[in-house]
Design a protein around this motif. Structure first.
Motif, PDB file in Angstrom:
ATOM      1  N   GLY A 412       0.612  -1.196   0.056  1.00  0.00           N
ATOM      2  CA  GLY A 412       0.171  -0.081   0.059  1.00  0.00           C
ATOM      3  C   GLY A 412       0.925   1.441  -0.002  1.00  0.00           C
ATOM      4  O   GLY A 412       1.889   1.283   0.753  1.00  0.00           O
ATOM      5  N   ALA A 413       0.389   2.504  -0.529  1.00  0.00           N
ATOM      6  CA  ALA A 413       1.026   3.614  -0.630  1.00  0.00           C
ATOM      7  C   ALA A 413       0.670   4.621   0.253  1.00  0.00           C
ATOM      8  O   ALA A 413      -0.363   5.058  -0.009  1.00  0.00           O
ATOM      9  N   GLY A 414       1.260   4.942   1.228  1.00  0.00           N
ATOM     10  CA  GLY A 414       0.882   6.044   2.197  1.00  0.00           C
ATOM     11  C   GLY A 414       1.590   7.287   1.982  1.00  0.00           C
ATOM     12  O   GLY A 414       2.232   7.487   1.192  1.00  0.00           O
ATOM     13  N   PRO A 415       1.289   8.378   2.860  1.00  0.00           N
ATOM     14  CA  PRO A 415       1.986   9.593   2.688  1.00  0.00           C
ATOM     15  C   PRO A 415       3.315   9.348   2.952  1.00  0.00           C
ATOM     16  O   PRO A 415       4.347  10.397   2.339  1.00  0.00           O
ATOM     17  N   GLU A 416       3.947   8.358   3.845  1.00  0.00           N
ATOM     18  CA  GLU A 416       5.357   8.543   4.301  1.00  0.00           C
ATOM     19  C   GLU A 416       5.972   7.373   3.546  1.00  0.00           C
ATOM     20  O   GLU A 416       5.365   6.206   3.146  1.00  0.00           O
ATOM     21  N   PRO A 417       7.055   7.605   2.713  1.00  0.00           N
ATOM     22  CA  PRO A 417       7.829   6.682   1.902  1.00  0.00           C
ATOM     23  C   PRO A 417       7.867   5.237   2.869  1.00  0.00           C
ATOM     24  O   PRO A 417       8.152   5.314   4.026  1.00  0.00           O
ATOM     25  N   ARG A 418       7.709   4.051   2.135  1.00  0.00           N
ATOM     26  CA  ARG A 418       8.274   2.991   2.722  1.00  0.00           C
ATOM     27  C   ARG A 418       8.970   2.157   2.051  1.00  0.00           C
ATOM     28  O   ARG A 418       8.818   1.743   0.956  1.00  0.00           O
ATOM     29  N   GLU A 419      10.005   1.456   2.835  1.00  0.00           N
ATOM     30  CA  GLU A 419      10.965   0.364   1.910  1.00  0.00           C
ATOM     31  C   GLU A 419      10.272  -1.079   2.151  1.00  0.00           C
ATOM     32  O   GLU A 419      10.033  -1.286   3.323  1.00  0.00           O
ATOM     33  N   VAL A 420      10.324  -1.721   1.156  1.00  0.00           N
ATOM     34  CA  VAL A 420       9.596  -2.807   1.057  1.00  0.00           C
ATOM     35  C   VAL A 420      10.353  -3.939   0.365  1.00  0.00           C
ATOM     36  O   VAL A 420      10.915  -3.576  -0.583  1.00  0.00           O
ATOM     37  N   GLN A 421      10.543  -4.923   1.214  1.00  0.00           N
ATOM     38  CA  GLN A 421      11.519  -6.244   0.462  1.00  0.00           C
ATOM     39  C   GLN A 421      10.675  -6.941  -0.310  1.00  0.00           C
ATOM     40  O   GLN A 421       9.341  -7.765   0.249  1.00  0.00           O
ATOM     41  N   LEU A 422      10.775  -7.017  -1.452  1.00  0.00           N
ATOM     42  CA  LEU A 422      10.141  -7.880  -2.496  1.00  0.00           C
ATOM     43  C   LEU A 422      10.272  -9.328  -2.658  1.00  0.00           C
ATOM     44  O   LEU A 422       9.599  -9.983  -3.174  1.00  0.00           O
TER      45      LEU A 422
END
Length: 606
Positions: A412-422
């Motif tokens: 999900g895309a929120g207002p704060e950047p989030r690093e995600v392991q794919l």
């Protein structure tokens, strides 16, 4: 020491090639032994310089590149270069500038070194030169030297540029340990075409858990596409060829093997063109569905397809599997355990490769559970502009599970950047890395940027290129994420039970904390996918945050009882609420001493 190793230790002629050739001629039937030959060597002196110093010494010994092997041998001795520096030699030779006017002399030197070299460093340099400059006349020498431990990889690298079939035969002969493949390897080394066909069909009938590289090398060594043309109505060979294509693209391993297989497109065409000859068994159905999944969302999409060909092959598979004769039997009582697993998977998955989400947009997410007999992990395949991200950008392991990427809202895309392991390498992130992306919302767009991955792709020496930022329409992006999160049609009953049990324990952690326990991993069983495995940690005082000593891990296996997943999950949670799970679960982790201290039997202690 084996009799082969005793013969290996005998005194041999000065040239390492001559020694290897003599050992090969002594082998029964002229077929090399498993793992090839070892060469006895005098003990080497202790390393007397640091790795960077050793690399510099190798570079200096090679510059300028001499015209004769004696000069290079003398330099290696002066600089203290020994067997342990083989990799440094190969790397340095690979980086040598070779202007056109020097290439013929360098090729001649490579041949001198490989055919007359008496020590490992000079032969290694010769192999590295022939990797760059070799010609077909060098193939017989490379085949023999490839049987020597320590020379296999550089010899196979050199052969790969000249004769893929020979490279594959040498690789199989020296690398594969499986007894079931030895008859095929013997036939390949002898060049017995009839035996190759016979032994390949026998092996493929029972082959399981092949690595991607082994699958590719078998296809290359047997000239599988040509073999299929020569036996166009051999249904076992047709299905076996399909299975090898599926294994080559296995995302858990190294799907770049499929991309490295030069005859992949020809073999896809050959298999799909003949699928109408296959009898409608559950096993063949599983093979064809696996091919369709790869062509619709897997590494097979990354091949250099001519316009329209992939879609045509995929449509052919869909039309065939939609025919009434391929319908699964209504009564599964006569199916064995693997067939029952496959039949359930086919019912859930059968039309998924041939349909597309209605949300549209650049992003597509496909949760894919592959053939359950292969025991591959469920993966969240992410496609951007029709290309699967993980095999294209990472290729060291499969995409993370939907529980990791979808259930917890990580995409999900929120207002704060989030690093995600794919994705994470199959051997763990600490070994071979992982694939990360940062996701952020930017007005009416969602941005994927700041990718992180290992500095090079598998099988290459060049740095991996920087990955661009991708922008998605936020409305379409959110719709696709919501669709993927809500879609559980891929899941089998035990997987659904595991998801519901985990959700119940997240909502009510007291169901375990009342027993001084804490939730561990919860999933369907690996060996038996029709079971749910619930693990938890225990130590006295754990619930109060003051555990009295080390933790023990427990494992509770819950079989599928055939009722609705919601009913089964409710029963699991009810039992946890009213009955201490330590009385019916078994210890599976911690230490033996701790288990005995707390009065629990250690696994295998009787």
């Amino acid at each position: 020491m084996s009799s082969r190793e005793e013969r290996d230790a005998l005194t041999f002629s000065p040239a390492l090639y001559d020694h290897a050739l003599r050992l090969l001629r002594e082998c029964p039937g002229g077929v090399p032994p498993r793992r090839g030959f070892s060469l006895s060597r005098e003990s080497e002196p202790e390393e007397d310089f640091l790795p960077e110093e050793a690399a510099n010494a190798v570079r200096e010994a090679l510059h300028p590149l001499p015209n004769d092997s004696a000069t290079l041998r003398r330099r290696f001795g002066q600089y203290g270069i020994h067997d342990r520096h083989t990799y440094l030699i190969q790397s340095a030779v690979a980086d040598l500038p070779l202007p056109p006017e020097q290439r013929e002399a360098a090729r001649a030197l490579g041949r001198q070194l490989t055919r007359t070299g008496t020590a490992t460093p000079e032969v290694a340099a010769g192999l590295a030169l022939l990797t760059r400059l070799g010609e077909l006349e060098d193939v017989p020498y490379l085949r023999v030297l490839g049987l020597v431990r320590g020379f296999t990889r550089p010899a196979v690298d050199a052969l790969d540029t000249l004769d893929r079939e020979s490279a594959a035969v040498v690789w199989l002969a020296t690398t594969i340990r499986r007894d079931a493949l030895r008859p095929l390897i013997s036939a390949l080394w002898r060049g017995d075409d009839q035996a190759i066909h016979r032994e390949l069909v026998v092996f493929l009938a029972e082959a399981r858990f092949l690595s991607t590289t082994a699958a590719r090398r078998i296809a290359e060594a047997t000239r599988l596409s040509d073999l299929l043309d020569g036996h166009p109505r051999d249904t076992a060979l047709i299905a076996g060829a399909g299975r090898l294509l599926v294994r080559m693209g296995c995302s858990r391993d190294n799907p770049t093997d499929l991309l490295a297989y030069r005859s992949a497109l020809t073999l896809y065409r050959g298999v799909v063109r003949r699928i109408g000859l296959l009898p409608p068994t559950v096993g063949y159905h599983a093979t064809l569905l696996s091919l369709a999944l790869d062509l619709s969302s897997g590494p097979g999409m990354l091949l250099d397809w001519p316009p329209g060909l992939r879609a045509t092959l995929l449509s052919s598979l869909g039309r065939l599997l939609d025919q009434p004769r391929w319908a699964l039997p209504a009564d599964s009582s006569e199916l064995d355990a693997d067939q029952r697993l496959r039949a359930g998977w086919i019912r859930r998955t059968g039309r998924r490769p041939f349909t597309r989400p209605a949300t549209g947009g650049r992003l597509r997410i496909e949760v894919v559970a592959t053939d359950p007999v292969d025991r591959e992990p469920v993966e969240t395949r992410i496609l951007i502009d029709g290309r699967p991200v993980v095999p294209a950008f990472f290729a060291r392991g499969s995409a993370n599970t939907p529980e990791d990427l979808l259930a917890d809202g990580h995409l999900g895309a929120g207002p704060e950047p989030r690093e995600v392991q794919l994705a994470e390498a199959w051997c763990t992130e600490g070994c071979c890395g992982a694939l990360y992306v940062t996701i952020r919302r930017d007005g009416d767009q969602v941005v994927w940027e700041n990718w992180k991955r290992p500095w090079r792709m598998p099988g290459t020496r060049a740095p991996a290129p920087e990955l661009p930022a991708f922008r998605f329409d936020a409305v379409s992006y959110d719709a696709e994420i919501s669709r993927a999160v809500a879609d559980h049609s891929w899941a089998w009953p035990a997987r659904t039970v595991a998801r519901l049990v985990k959700a119940g324990l997240v909502e009510r952690p007291d169901l375990l904390s009342r027993w001084d326990a804490r939730r561990g991993w919860i999933d369907s069983g690996f060996d038996d996918p029709d079971t749910v495995v619930v693990t938890f940690w225990y130590a006295p005082g754990l619930a109060a945050g003051k555990p009295d000593g080390d933790l023990l891990q427990f494992r509770w296996v819950v079989p599928d009882n055939g009722t609705a997943p919601e009913t089964q999950a409710a029963l699991v949670l009810l039992r946890l609420e009213g009955e201490d799970p330590k009385t019916y679960a078994e210890v599976c982790g911690g230490s033996r001493e701790r288990a005995e201290q707390l009065g629990f039997p250690w696994p295998g202690s009787g």
